[in-house]
Design an enzyme around this catalytic site. Structure first.
Site, short mmCIF file in Angstrom:
data_model
loop_
_atom_site.label_atom_id
_atom_site.label_comp_id
_atom_site.label_asym_id
_atom_site.label_seq_id
_atom_site.Cartn_x
_atom_site.Cartn_y
_atom_site.Cartn_z
N LYS A 31 41.76 33.53 36.46
CA LYS A 31 42.16 34.71 35.70
C LYS A 31 43.58 34.55 35.16
O LYS A 31 44.36 33.79 35.72
CB LYS A 31 42.15 35.94 36.65
CG LYS A 31 40.76 36.44 37.00
CD LYS A 31 40.85 37.72 37.85
CE LYS A 31 39.48 38.22 38.23
NZ LYS A 31 38.68 38.71 37.09
N ASP A 44 34.31 33.14 37.80
CA ASP A 44 34.88 34.48 37.95
C ASP A 44 33.79 35.56 38.02
O ASP A 44 34.08 36.71 38.33
CB ASP A 44 35.85 34.75 36.80
CG ASP A 44 36.78 35.91 37.07
OD1 ASP A 44 36.83 36.37 38.23
OD2 ASP A 44 37.46 36.36 36.12
N GLU A 70 31.80 36.09 40.34
CA GLU A 70 31.48 35.72 41.72
C GLU A 70 30.84 36.86 42.51
O GLU A 70 30.15 36.60 43.49
CB GLU A 70 32.75 35.23 42.44
CG GLU A 70 33.65 36.32 43.04
CD GLU A 70 34.22 37.30 42.03
OE1 GLU A 70 34.28 36.96 40.83
OE2 GLU A 70 34.61 38.42 42.42
N ARG A 112 28.43 38.93 41.84
CA ARG A 112 26.96 38.88 41.83
C ARG A 112 26.44 37.71 42.67
O ARG A 112 25.35 37.78 43.21
CB ARG A 112 26.46 38.83 40.38
CG ARG A 112 26.91 37.62 39.62
CD ARG A 112 26.80 37.80 38.11
NE ARG A 112 27.93 38.55 37.55
CZ ARG A 112 28.07 38.84 36.27
NH1 ARG A 112 27.16 38.47 35.39
NH2 ARG A 112 29.11 39.52 35.85
N1 BES Z 1 36.32 41.54 40.15
C1 BES Z 1 36.06 41.26 38.79
C2 BES Z 1 35.81 42.52 37.96
C3 BES Z 1 37.05 43.31 37.60
C4 BES Z 1 37.86 42.89 36.58
C5 BES Z 1 37.33 44.47 38.24
C6 BES Z 1 38.97 43.62 36.24
C7 BES Z 1 38.42 45.22 37.89
C8 BES Z 1 39.25 44.78 36.89
C9 BES Z 1 34.82 40.38 38.65
O1 BES Z 1 34.64 39.48 39.67
C10 BES Z 1 34.98 39.61 37.40
O2 BES Z 1 35.87 38.83 37.34
N2 BES Z 1 34.12 39.86 36.43
C11 BES Z 1 34.21 39.21 35.19
C12 BES Z 1 32.81 38.86 34.78
C13 BES Z 1 32.75 37.91 33.59
C14 BES Z 1 33.29 36.56 33.98
C15 BES Z 1 31.33 37.81 33.13
C16 BES Z 1 34.83 40.17 34.19
O3 BES Z 1 34.56 41.37 34.26
O4 BES Z 1 35.64 39.73 33.38
ZN ZN Z 2 35.44 39.96 41.47
MN MN Z 3 35.69 37.68 39.31
#
Ligand code: BES
Ligand code: ZN
Ligand code: MN
Length: 478
Positions: free
Chosen positions: A261, A331, A333, A335
């Site tokens: 990230k 990222d 992860e 799921r």
């Molecule tokens: N934990 C994050 C989701 C998240 C992001 C929660 C920002 C709160 C604030 C999750 O694991 C994630 O990184 N999701 C990605 C999915 C994408 C790679 C398809 C996302 O939402 O960017």
């Molecule tokens: Zn996450």
């Molecule tokens: Mn993530």
């Protein structure tokens, strides 16, 4: 902070402070109070407050006028008013208080009592700073809240307190930094809940999960030096009825892994275990209330880190269900750990399974920070959750789960990819989970927008403990 039911009206209470609710469009029965409000040009806007001393007709030293805006009062305004009330009482160092009767929309007195207790108790939550022992400043703490009732509202009040206690556990776990709140810490928390409330607790270690074929979950934790765990905690108080099963995403820190990230705001990814924290908080609330239900919570918990031995984009894993997954983005992860936990859930012979997860940033774009996202393979379950959410003022908004979205998960190298592309990210994440929940009634709640606040109010909110606890309460047949 203790709560009591009083059969005395506010003007008969002889303590520190009495609350007087005032609407814009009505005149107070106590003429002196009314005159004082006018003299002070108090316009009764929602959430405004004014402390008055020695008001004739009251036995308390002080009367705290609280504006409610235009009548009638709805649930949202009531919540806002209660929040202002608790901050006014803290500012003015109120030690004990009486709260008069108030009508909120078409809600009954029980709802009002439970809500007052829950909101005031929850407002007393304080973030524990690491390494700092808080001095207990005795003379600033609200000790007693007396809620007026003609009936005996004690059980409603204790329910409100139990929900706030559950929220406090959820908030505490969420607020703790990831170097303290590790998967092992969450497992220890579950074990101590089990001891306090006589619950059955099982913690699967990585070797146990390997034996079960949970390679999807393990693929996330393998890049971290913190071992992953799969926790299950069961509360049994309804014979051999099928349990309600709640599953909570417990990523104690989500760096994104090799699909790292961006740095800004990454600290907030310590909150990526708020799903886990909320199902444990719900368990605490339900056990404290001794509800006549069977409830099991399942918590897959890992840390998502980049490392030489972490998963890489393009890696393929076989989940416990036998379905294979191409990890296109490390990222995504949440799921990957949830799918194995959801497969594992079948062993509890669940009445319903509800998973709770900070799953997608996309849900914040779609719904902001007001509603959690709801998706389900069973419309009556979705409807029950909507009703519970409104009643608890911890609302959800349903998103669709059509096959067209599921098609976006197609992979050339495995049964599915773990991402579906830029569009409808919240829905494709749920479609992924739906492939593992075909054998039971299932709902998914995406709390990425609602589980914590950023900015100057940074901290966990305790949501959706009120929603989940209300759902469990509503399942009791009387
Ligand atoms: N934990 C994050 C989701 C998240 C992001 C929660 C920002 C709160 C604030 C999750 O694991 C994630 O990184 N999701 C990605 C999915 C994408 C790679 C398809 C996302 O939402 O960017
Ligand atoms: Zn996450
Ligand atoms: Mn993530």
């Amino acid at each position: 902070m203790d709560f009591f039911v009083t059969h005395q009206t506010a003007d008969h209470y002889s303590g520190d402070c009495a609350v007087a609710f005032v609407f814009k469009d009505s005149v107070n029965e106590n003429r002196i109070l009314q005159a004082l409000l006018e003299l002070n040009r108090f316009d009764s806007s929602l959430g405004d407050s004014l402390m008055l001393s020695k008001v004739e007709g009251y036995k308390t030293k002080r009367v705290l006028a609280l504006g409610l805006g235009e009548s009638p009062l709805n649930e949202k305004s009531f919540l806002k008013a209660l929040k202002s009330l608790s901050s006014a009482m803290a500012d003015l160092k109120v030690k004990n208080v009486v709260i008069p009767r108030i009508q909120v929309n078409s809600r009954d007195e029980s709802w009002v009592q439970l809500t007052i207790a829950r909101v005031l108790k929850n407002a007393s939550y304080q973030i524990e700073k690491v390494g700092v022992v808080e001095e207990n400043d005795d003379d600033v703490i609200l000790e007693a809240v007396n809620i007026y009732s003609e009936n005996n509202g004690a059980t409603e009040i204790s329910k409100g307190v139990a929900i706030a206690n559950g929220m406090a556990l959820t908030r505490k776990l969420g607020d703790l930094p990831s170097n303290i709140c590790t998967p092992s810490y969450i497992a220890e928390t579950a074990k101590s809940l089990a001891t306090s409330y006589k619950l059955e607790c099982e913690v699967l270690e990585e070797s146990d999960m390997e034996a079960l074929g949970m390679n999807s979950l393990l693929s996330v934790s393998k890049g971290s030096s913190e071992p992953g765990k799969l926790i299950s905690l069961s509360y049994t108080n309804d014979g051999n009825a099928e349990p309600i099963v709640l599953v909570g995403k417990g990523v104690t820190f989500d760096s994104g892994g090799i699909s790292l990230k961006p740095g800004s705001g990454m600290d907030e990814m310590k909150f990526d275990m708020c799903g886990a924290a909320s199902v444990l908080g719900t368990m605490r609330a339900v056990a404290e209330m001794q509800l006549k239900v069977n409830l099991t919570v399942v918590v897959p918990t890992v840390e998502n880190m980049p490392a030489h031995n972490a998963s890489k984009p393009g890696d393929v894993v076989k989940s416990m269900s036998g379905q294979t997954i191409e990890i296109l983005n490390t990222d995504a992860e949440g799921r990957l750990i949830l799918c194995d936990a959801l497969t594992y859930c079948a062993k509890f012979n669940p009445k319903v399974v509800i998973d709770v997860a900070t799953l997608t940033g996309a849900v914040i774009i779609a719904l902001g920070k007001h509603h959690s996202g709801l998706m389900s393979n069973d419309q009556s379950l979705a409807d029950d959750l909507k009703v519970s959410g409104s009643s608890a003022m911890d609302t959800v908004w349903q998103l669709p789960l059509d096959d067209e979205y599921d098609e976006l998960l197609k992979s050339n190298f495995a049964d599915m990819a773990n991402i579906g592309g830029r569009e409808a990210g919240t829905v494709t994440a749920a479609c992924f989970l739906a492939r593992y929940t075909k054998d039971y009634r299932w709902a998914h709640i995406d709390i990425a927008g609602t589980a914590w606040l950023g900015g100057s109010k940074k901290g966990a909110t305790g949501r959706p403990v009120p929603l989940l606890t209300q759902y469990v309460m509503n399942q009791i047949k009387d």
